[in-house]
Design a protein around this motif. Structure first.
Motif: not given
Length: 212
Positions: A4-5, A24-29, A116-119
């Motif tokens: 979640x961003x 556009x990236x499926x792993x982000x909202x 993703x790395x920070x997450x």
């Protein structure tokens, strides 16, 4: 589970463009876009936000100030995303708890990987940013550390020196002829002795002698 961003930038074109790209990236909202640091803090204090992408120069509250409050009052991980690579902002953002510092002209795929790395608990600092830190901190002197050497072993001092030069764990292991796992153990020891959280802070500490 999607990451979640929140995006905070006073330029509506940039923040909405970033939202379109990241969506556009499926792993982000992308939960929301806001125009200043104060709005970012208010939103993250109310909502469950994983990553806050913060511009540096914003009205009402800048990205550095927002980073400090977010780190102290929420679980949101701040990442500075800016067109500016000013030394003072870099240092202040890191000291205030920023988990990443990226320039806006970074390739979208690299921004995605950085988020993703920070997450997943890492800290991301582009080489150009770390170079600015090193240049600023060593200007006018002979690269001599101000660290209290009595606190550390000779090997720990050597590893801190290499971290400050931008070496990865793998590069350090080759340089001093020990395994990457042993390098990681030394870094853990250094973090424990200093109360720091990640290797970029170690680099700043080695160059400045301060954890503040």
């Amino acid at each position: 589970m999607k990451i979640k961003i929140l995006i905070a930038d006073d330029n509506s074109f940039i923040r909405e463009g970033m939202k379109i790209i990241l969506s556009t990236y499926g792993d982000f909202e992308v939960l929301a876009t806001v125009g200043d640091g104060s709005e970012a803090v208010n939103y993250c204090q109310i909502h469950d936000v994983d990553i806050a992408l913060l511009d540096i120069r914003m009205p009402n509250m800048n990205g550095v100030e927002a980073t400090k409050i977010l780190t102290e009052t929420t679980k949101t991980k701040p990442v500075i995303l800016t067109t500016f690579d000013d030394d003072e902002y870099i240092l202040d953002a890191i000291k205030n708890g920023a988990k990443g510092y990226l320039l806006k002209n970074t390739d979208p795929e690299r921004i995605r990987d950085a988020i993703k790395s920070v997450f997943f608990g890492n800290t991301v600092m582009q080489d150009v940013v770390l170079d600015k830190i090193k240049t600023n901190m060593t200007y006018g002197r002979k690269n001599e550390t101000k660290v209290d050497k009595s606190l550390f072993t000779e090997r720990e001092m050597e590893i801190m020196s290499l971290i400050a030069k931008g070496y990865s764990n793998k590069a350090i292991s080759k340089q001093v002829f020990i395994s990457e796992g042993t390098v990681a153990n030394y870094i853990t020891s250094i973090l424990g002795k200093t109360g720091l959280e990640h290797r970029t802070q170690i680099a700043i500490y080695y160059l400045t002698g301060s954890v503040e």
